[in-house]
Design a protein around this motif. Structure first.
Motif, PDB file in Angstrom:
ATOM      1  N   GLU A   1       0.091   5.195  36.109  1.00 43.17           N
ATOM      2  CA  GLU A   1      -0.903   6.147  35.587  1.00 43.17           C
ATOM      3  C   GLU A   1      -0.622   6.473  34.123  1.00 43.17           C
ATOM      4  O   GLU A   1      -0.714   7.628  33.696  1.00 43.17           O
ATOM      5  CB  GLU A   1      -0.920   7.416  36.437  1.00 43.17           C
ATOM      6  N   GLY A   2      -0.263   5.448  33.361  1.00 48.63           N
ATOM      7  CA  GLY A   2      -0.044   5.616  31.933  1.00 48.63           C
ATOM      8  C   GLY A   2       1.275   6.241  31.566  1.00 48.63           C
ATOM      9  O   GLY A   2       1.540   6.502  30.386  1.00 48.63           O
ATOM     10  N   ARG A   3       2.160   6.472  32.546  1.00 47.86           N
ATOM     11  CA  ARG A   3       3.443   7.124  32.279  1.00 47.86           C
ATOM     12  C   ARG A   3       4.570   6.144  32.534  1.00 47.86           C
ATOM     13  O   ARG A   3       4.589   5.442  33.533  1.00 47.86           O
ATOM     14  CB  ARG A   3       3.608   8.351  33.177  1.00 47.86           C
ATOM     15  N   MET A   4       5.523   6.088  31.605  1.00 50.52           N
ATOM     16  CA  MET A   4       6.640   5.165  31.734  1.00 50.52           C
ATOM     17  C   MET A   4       7.687   5.723  32.674  1.00 50.52           C
ATOM     18  O   MET A   4       8.102   6.877  32.552  1.00 50.52           O
ATOM     19  CB  MET A   4       7.276   4.891  30.373  1.00 50.52           C
ATOM     20  N   THR A   5       8.119   4.920  33.648  1.00 53.61           N
ATOM     21  CA  THR A   5       9.199   5.287  34.554  1.00 53.61           C
ATOM     22  C   THR A   5      10.186   4.122  34.643  1.00 53.61           C
ATOM     23  O   THR A   5       9.896   3.006  34.223  1.00 53.61           O
ATOM     24  CB  THR A   5       8.668   5.607  35.960  1.00 53.61           C
ATOM     25  N   LEU A   6      11.363   4.394  35.212  1.00 55.20           N
ATOM     26  CA  LEU A   6      12.372   3.360  35.434  1.00 55.20           C
ATOM     27  C   LEU A   6      12.367   2.965  36.903  1.00 55.20           C
ATOM     28  O   LEU A   6      12.358   3.831  37.777  1.00 55.20           O
ATOM     29  CB  LEU A   6      13.758   3.865  35.042  1.00 55.20           C
TER      30      LEU A   6
END
Length: 220
Positions: A102-107
């Motif tokens: 959703e457009g958010r960077m995660t690891l």
């Protein structure tokens, strides 16, 4: 020195171009090396020292290797490069275990692990050095674009000689002034996590031409 770069995205091309300008012979590895033909022709107009090939060809070519593929394809690309081509070589790793939801960077790594550690475990013969994974490619090769170069890098890896080789390369080729050695490859948990902070700061600034600086007290 011959340098092989695993990955021909923005980071790989930026690093390759900058290293070639400093006199290194560079081969970029790609799944589809033919798509780089026009770029290579332009880059080699004045100094024909950039080549392209498969991942395995680039890994075999390089005396020192750079891994520049981010995301879930990172280890797959190194498998294609070939374990025998990685054995005994310094592997400067700028990759990140990132997903975009959703457009958010995660690891995608779990707490207590890192992509750097996964790579070292999968390829025990390689000398993995995690560095520069939280900054934009343009800053990697030209730290003076930010605060006249007055900012810092963080490096980790299990092999002291490999870290010294990477530090020398980054200092001589790109002009980095301060590189903090954070210890063994487990410190990649921290440096990869730093990319999340960098991403948030860059979104506030509206650009990625930024980095962090360690400031120390002058008194005990």
């Amino acid at each position: 020195m011959n340098i092989g770069i695993i990955g021909a995205g923005n980071a790989g091309r930026t690093l390759g171009s900058a290293l070639a300008k400093q006199g290194y012979s560079v081969m970029l590895g790609s799944r589809q090396p033919e798509k780089l033909a026009e770029w290579v022709q332009i880059e080699n107009a004045d100094n024909p020292s950039i080549f392209v090939g498969t991942f395995s060809e680039a890994a075999a070519f390089g005396e020192l290797l750079i891994h520049a593929i981010t995301g879930r394809k990172a280890i797959e690309a190194l498998n294609l490069a070939g374990e025998t081509n990685l054995d005994g070589k310094v592997l400067l790793d700028v990759s990140l275990p990132i997903d975009f939801t959703e457009g958010r960077m995660t690891l995608f790594t779990q707490t207590g692990e890192s992509l750097g550690e996964r790579i070292q475990s999968a390829f025990p013969g390689a000398k993995v050095v995690k560095v520069m994974n939280h900054i934009a490619a343009g800053v990697m090769v030209n730290p003076n674009r930010v605060a006249d170069g007055d900012h810092d890098l963080f490096m980790c890896g299990n092999d002291a000689a490999a870290k010294q080789a990477v530090s020398t390369l980054l200092t001589q080729a790109f002009g980095w002034k301060r590189i903090y050695d954070l210890g063994d490859i487990s410190a990649a948990q921290a440096t990869e996590g730093l990319a999340l902070l960098a991403s948030r700061v860059a979104s506030v600034l509206g650009h990625g031409m930024m980095n962090f600086k360690v400031s120390q007290s002058t008194s005990s």
